[in-house]
Enzyme design. Structure first.
Site, mmCIF file in Angstrom:
data_model
loop_
_atom_site.group_PDB
_atom_site.id
_atom_site.type_symbol
_atom_site.label_atom_id
_atom_site.label_comp_id
_atom_site.label_asym_id
_atom_site.label_seq_id
_atom_site.Cartn_x
_atom_site.Cartn_y
_atom_site.Cartn_z
ATOM 1 N N TYR A 200 7.376 45.617 -32.023
ATOM 2 C CA TYR A 200 7.105 46.737 -32.945
ATOM 3 C C TYR A 200 5.751 46.574 -33.607
ATOM 4 O O TYR A 200 4.911 47.488 -33.568
ATOM 5 C CB TYR A 200 8.215 46.818 -34.007
ATOM 6 C CG TYR A 200 7.830 47.665 -35.211
ATOM 7 C CD1 TYR A 200 7.650 49.044 -35.091
ATOM 8 C CD2 TYR A 200 7.628 47.086 -36.473
ATOM 9 C CE1 TYR A 200 7.276 49.824 -36.188
ATOM 10 C CE2 TYR A 200 7.265 47.850 -37.566
ATOM 11 C CZ TYR A 200 7.091 49.218 -37.428
ATOM 12 O OH TYR A 200 6.722 49.987 -38.510
ATOM 13 N N LYS B 57 2.291 48.843 -33.348
ATOM 14 C CA LYS B 57 1.644 49.488 -34.497
ATOM 15 C C LYS B 57 0.203 48.978 -34.636
ATOM 16 O O LYS B 57 -0.705 49.746 -34.962
ATOM 17 C CB LYS B 57 2.425 49.221 -35.789
ATOM 18 C CG LYS B 57 3.774 49.919 -35.877
ATOM 19 C CD LYS B 57 3.703 51.435 -35.903
ATOM 20 C CE LYS B 57 3.137 51.996 -37.190
ATOM 21 N NZ LYS B 57 3.267 53.488 -37.228
ATOM 22 N N ASP C 82 2.676 46.974 -42.981
ATOM 23 C CA ASP C 82 2.117 45.654 -43.311
ATOM 24 C C ASP C 82 2.420 44.616 -42.227
ATOM 25 O O ASP C 82 1.813 43.550 -42.183
ATOM 26 C CB ASP C 82 2.632 45.163 -44.679
ATOM 27 C CG ASP C 82 4.146 45.009 -44.763
ATOM 28 O OD1 ASP C 82 4.845 45.311 -43.776
ATOM 29 O OD2 ASP C 82 4.633 44.577 -45.829
HETATM 30 P P1 NAD Z 1 12.111 56.484 -38.787
HETATM 31 O O1 NAD Z 1 12.514 55.645 -37.618
HETATM 32 O O2 NAD Z 1 13.088 56.761 -39.866
HETATM 33 O O3 NAD Z 1 11.597 57.895 -38.260
HETATM 34 C C1 NAD Z 1 10.768 58.022 -37.149
HETATM 35 C C2 NAD Z 1 10.712 59.500 -36.759
HETATM 36 O O4 NAD Z 1 9.850 59.630 -35.621
HETATM 37 C C3 NAD Z 1 12.072 60.066 -36.343
HETATM 38 O O5 NAD Z 1 12.271 61.330 -36.948
HETATM 39 C C4 NAD Z 1 11.961 60.188 -34.825
HETATM 40 O O6 NAD Z 1 12.741 61.240 -34.292
HETATM 41 C C5 NAD Z 1 10.463 60.449 -34.661
HETATM 42 N N1 NAD Z 1 9.984 60.064 -33.330
HETATM 43 C C6 NAD Z 1 10.218 58.884 -32.692
HETATM 44 N N2 NAD Z 1 9.651 58.905 -31.471
HETATM 45 C C7 NAD Z 1 9.030 60.105 -31.354
HETATM 46 C C8 NAD Z 1 8.259 60.708 -30.327
HETATM 47 N N3 NAD Z 1 8.032 60.068 -29.158
HETATM 48 N N4 NAD Z 1 7.753 61.940 -30.526
HETATM 49 C C9 NAD Z 1 7.985 62.597 -31.701
HETATM 50 N N5 NAD Z 1 8.726 62.086 -32.690
HETATM 51 C C10 NAD Z 1 9.233 60.849 -32.523
HETATM 52 O O7 NAD Z 1 10.802 55.801 -39.362
HETATM 53 P P2 NAD Z 1 10.337 55.600 -40.877
HETATM 54 O O8 NAD Z 1 10.981 54.396 -41.417
HETATM 55 O O9 NAD Z 1 10.433 56.885 -41.582
HETATM 56 O O10 NAD Z 1 8.796 55.236 -40.630
HETATM 57 C C11 NAD Z 1 7.824 56.270 -40.506
HETATM 58 C C12 NAD Z 1 6.464 55.639 -40.248
HETATM 59 O O11 NAD Z 1 6.122 54.784 -41.330
HETATM 60 C C13 NAD Z 1 6.404 54.782 -38.990
HETATM 61 O O12 NAD Z 1 5.145 55.005 -38.375
HETATM 62 C C14 NAD Z 1 6.516 53.345 -39.493
HETATM 63 O O13 NAD Z 1 5.841 52.471 -38.634
HETATM 64 C C15 NAD Z 1 5.842 53.470 -40.841
HETATM 65 N N6 NAD Z 1 6.297 52.527 -41.865
HETATM 66 C C16 NAD Z 1 7.633 52.411 -42.175
HETATM 67 C C17 NAD Z 1 8.039 51.564 -43.193
HETATM 68 C C18 NAD Z 1 9.494 51.423 -43.579
HETATM 69 O O14 NAD Z 1 9.830 50.555 -44.400
HETATM 70 N N7 NAD Z 1 10.403 52.237 -43.058
HETATM 71 C C19 NAD Z 1 7.091 50.817 -43.898
HETATM 72 C C20 NAD Z 1 5.740 50.933 -43.539
HETATM 73 C C21 NAD Z 1 5.358 51.813 -42.548
HETATM 74 O O1 DAU Z 2 7.339 45.898 -43.693
HETATM 75 C C1 DAU Z 2 7.393 47.231 -43.265
HETATM 76 C C2 DAU Z 2 8.451 47.380 -42.206
HETATM 77 O O2 DAU Z 2 9.699 47.267 -42.868
HETATM 78 C C3 DAU Z 2 8.358 48.690 -41.431
HETATM 79 O O3 DAU Z 2 7.155 48.719 -40.716
HETATM 80 C C4 DAU Z 2 9.535 48.840 -40.480
HETATM 81 O O4 DAU Z 2 9.488 50.103 -39.852
HETATM 82 C C5 DAU Z 2 10.800 48.725 -41.284
HETATM 83 O O5 DAU Z 2 11.914 48.812 -40.424
HETATM 84 C C6 DAU Z 2 10.830 47.418 -42.054
HETATM 85 O O6 DAU Z 2 10.940 46.280 -41.165
HETATM 86 P P1 DAU Z 2 11.898 45.023 -41.475
HETATM 87 O O7 DAU Z 2 12.206 44.356 -40.207
HETATM 88 O O8 DAU Z 2 11.354 44.206 -42.581
HETATM 89 O O9 DAU Z 2 13.185 45.829 -42.052
HETATM 90 P P2 DAU Z 2 14.751 45.639 -41.834
HETATM 91 O O10 DAU Z 2 15.429 46.534 -42.832
HETATM 92 O O11 DAU Z 2 15.145 45.754 -40.413
HETATM 93 O O12 DAU Z 2 15.002 44.137 -42.288
HETATM 94 C C7 DAU Z 2 14.640 43.687 -43.583
HETATM 95 C C8 DAU Z 2 14.928 42.194 -43.634
HETATM 96 O O13 DAU Z 2 16.352 41.995 -43.595
HETATM 97 C C9 DAU Z 2 14.373 41.424 -42.452
HETATM 98 O O14 DAU Z 2 13.936 40.137 -42.891
HETATM 99 C C10 DAU Z 2 15.558 41.261 -41.514
HETATM 100 C C11 DAU Z 2 16.741 41.193 -42.463
HETATM 101 N N1 DAU Z 2 18.004 41.773 -41.959
HETATM 102 C C12 DAU Z 2 17.974 43.020 -41.443
HETATM 103 C C13 DAU Z 2 19.132 43.598 -40.970
HETATM 104 C C14 DAU Z 2 19.102 44.989 -40.368
HETATM 105 C C15 DAU Z 2 19.189 41.052 -42.062
HETATM 106 O O15 DAU Z 2 19.216 39.914 -42.557
HETATM 107 N N2 DAU Z 2 20.335 41.627 -41.589
HETATM 108 C C16 DAU Z 2 20.355 42.875 -41.037
HETATM 109 O O16 DAU Z 2 21.448 43.326 -40.605
#
Ligand code: NAD
Ligand code: DAU
Length: 351
Positions: free
Chosen positions: A157, A161, A133
């Site tokens: 980031y 994306k 998002d």
């Molecule tokens: P993550 O960082 O936990 O995992 C990413 C994975 O990708 C890892 O296993 C890493 O080894 C692999 N990777 C990184 N670079 C690579 C490369 N060059 N080649 C092959 N593998 C590679 O990420 P996540 O939180 O599981 O997110 C997964 C997907 O979902 C991402 O595309 C992210 O943008 C999307 N997403 C995440 C969230 C969230 O809240 N975590 C929310 C919405 C969308």
């Molecule tokens: O919205 C989806 C996204 O959510 C994904 O696309 C990303 O991959 C995922 O990492 C996540 O991004 P955020 O930046 O929102 O997540 P994060 O857990 O890093 O942070 C959540 C919120 O908390 C953000 O407002 C920053 C704040 N934060 C984060 C950390 C790590 C803190 O206040 N302290 C912290 O130490």
């Protein structure tokens, strides 16, 4: 219908839940998990399914076009579910280049390899791109992101994306590539790397370390149980319309500071500490540069068209998440000490 699916990023947080779910639920599918095993990739997440016959792991870098092409030529997948990414906003602020390589160049390489393989061939093919998002930018107090909201990425980031989403759509419009995209809100649950907010707070409370809240903790995120994201991907993969985008969210907004307080009180109860003890660890630190204020998803399209709704409420999901981290101290210790990075050698090279 049977599929061979390349899942990229299957050793990461969301990818490992998706791989486990597909391997168990669809024994007639073959799941090829393609992952580079960066710091965020952890094969310990998949120990319980690594010996299943319909599962294979391949280590490789999606930014390496020659490798991706040769993998696709040898494996001949019917479909791709693409999750591999550099995913942590704070790291993108420190080092944007890695995000362009993996998230943009890597996505382009996968699209090219899929196009070369599927061009003119029979069969049901799909390139499913998992996105965020954050591509929509930052909301004020009102409003929601819909699938029609203009893109306005504001961190390296989210810019990377957004670029990858545009490439996926360009392949649909220009080459007729069968694609689908979903944009999801913040996920939480087991196996999340403890640099993200929820597991970081759990780890620091257990270890009596400061709980770093950026700025005043005024930012808002919409939290979704990771397995509800997986169930949405499953539905879209099987029933979504080619060329479409689906927003996925939990309708579950929390200001960061309120969420951290909520976690502190749950942890006090679980660790049998006096109420208010963990909250004393809260430390306000310098804000994230360009910190997006609020994300909130309008998920009515996926609900109305595909019948998806989240399966659990936040209270239950947060309890389950905290319980999982408390019960899996070894996993957390391996991740925080780096010991998990030896697992690949032990499991896949030494034997
Ligand atoms: P993550 O960082 O936990 O995992 C990413 C994975 O990708 C890892 O296993 C890493 O080894 C692999 N990777 C990184 N670079 C690579 C490369 N060059 N080649 C092959 N593998 C590679 O990420 P996540 O939180 O599981 O997110 C997964 C997907 O979902 C991402 O595309 C992210 O943008 C999307 N997403 C995440 C969230 C969230 O809240 N975590 C929310 C919405 C969308
Ligand atoms: O919205 C989806 C996204 O959510 C994904 O696309 C990303 O991959 C995922 O990492 C996540 O991004 P955020 O930046 O929102 O997540 P994060 O857990 O890093 O942070 C959540 C919120 O908390 C953000 O407002 C920053 C704040 N934060 C984060 C950390 C790590 C803190 O206040 N302290 C912290 O130490």
């Amino acid at each position: 219908m049977s599929y061979k699916i390349v899942v990229t990023g299957g050793a990461g947080f969301i990818g490992s839940h998706l791989v486990r779910s597909f391997v168990n639920k669809y024994p007639h599918y073959t799941i090829v998990n393609l992952d580079k095993l960066t710091y965020a990739g952890n094969l310990e997440n998949l120990k319980d399914i690594e010996d299943k016959e319909n599962y294979q792991f391949v280590r490789g870098d999606i930014a390496d076009a020659a490798f991706v092409n040769s993998l696709f030529e040898s494996q001949k997948p019917d479909a791709v579910i693409h999750l591999a990414a550099e995913s942590h906003v704070d790291r993108s602020i420190l080092n944007p280049g890695d995000f362009i390589n993996t998230n943009v160049v890597g996505t382009l390489n996968l699209l090219n390899a899929s196009r070369n393989l599927w061009n003119g061939s029979e069969g049901k093919h799909l390139f499913y791109h998992v996105s965020t998002d954050e591509v929509y930018g930052s909301l004020g107090k009102e409003g929601y992101f819909t699938e029609k909201t203009s893109y306005d990425p504001r961190s390296p980031y989210s810019a990377s994306k957004a670029a990858s989403d545009h490439l996926v759509r360009a392949f649909f419009h220009t080459y007729g590539m069968p694609v689908v995209i979903s944009n999801c809100s913040n996920n939480y649950g087991p196996y999340q790397f403890p640099e993200k907010l929820i597991p970081l707070m759990i780890h620091n409370i257990v270890n009596q370390k400061p709980l770093p809240v950026y700025g005043q903790g005024a930012q808002t995120r919409d939290w979704l149980w990771v397995l509800d994201h997986v169930s949405a991907i499953d539905l879209i993969f099987h029933k979504g319309t080619t060329g479409e985008t689906y927003n996925i969210g939990g309708s579950n907004e929390w200001q960061n500071i309120n969420l951290v307080h909520k976690m502190c009180s749950i942890m006090d109860r679980k660790l049998q500490k006096p109420y208010g003890d963990s909250a004393k660890l809260i430390t306000f630190v310098k804000d994230r540069a360009g910190h997006d204020m609020r994300y909130a998803i309008d998920a009515s399209k996926i609900k109305n068209e595909l019948g998806w709704v989240p399966s659990i409420q936040f209270d239950e999901g947060l309890e389950k998440t905290i319980d999982w981290y408390l019960a899996n101290e070894e996993w957390l210790e391996h991740v925080t000490t780096g010991a998990y990075q030896n697992y690949y050698e032990q499991q896949y090279i030494a034997r």
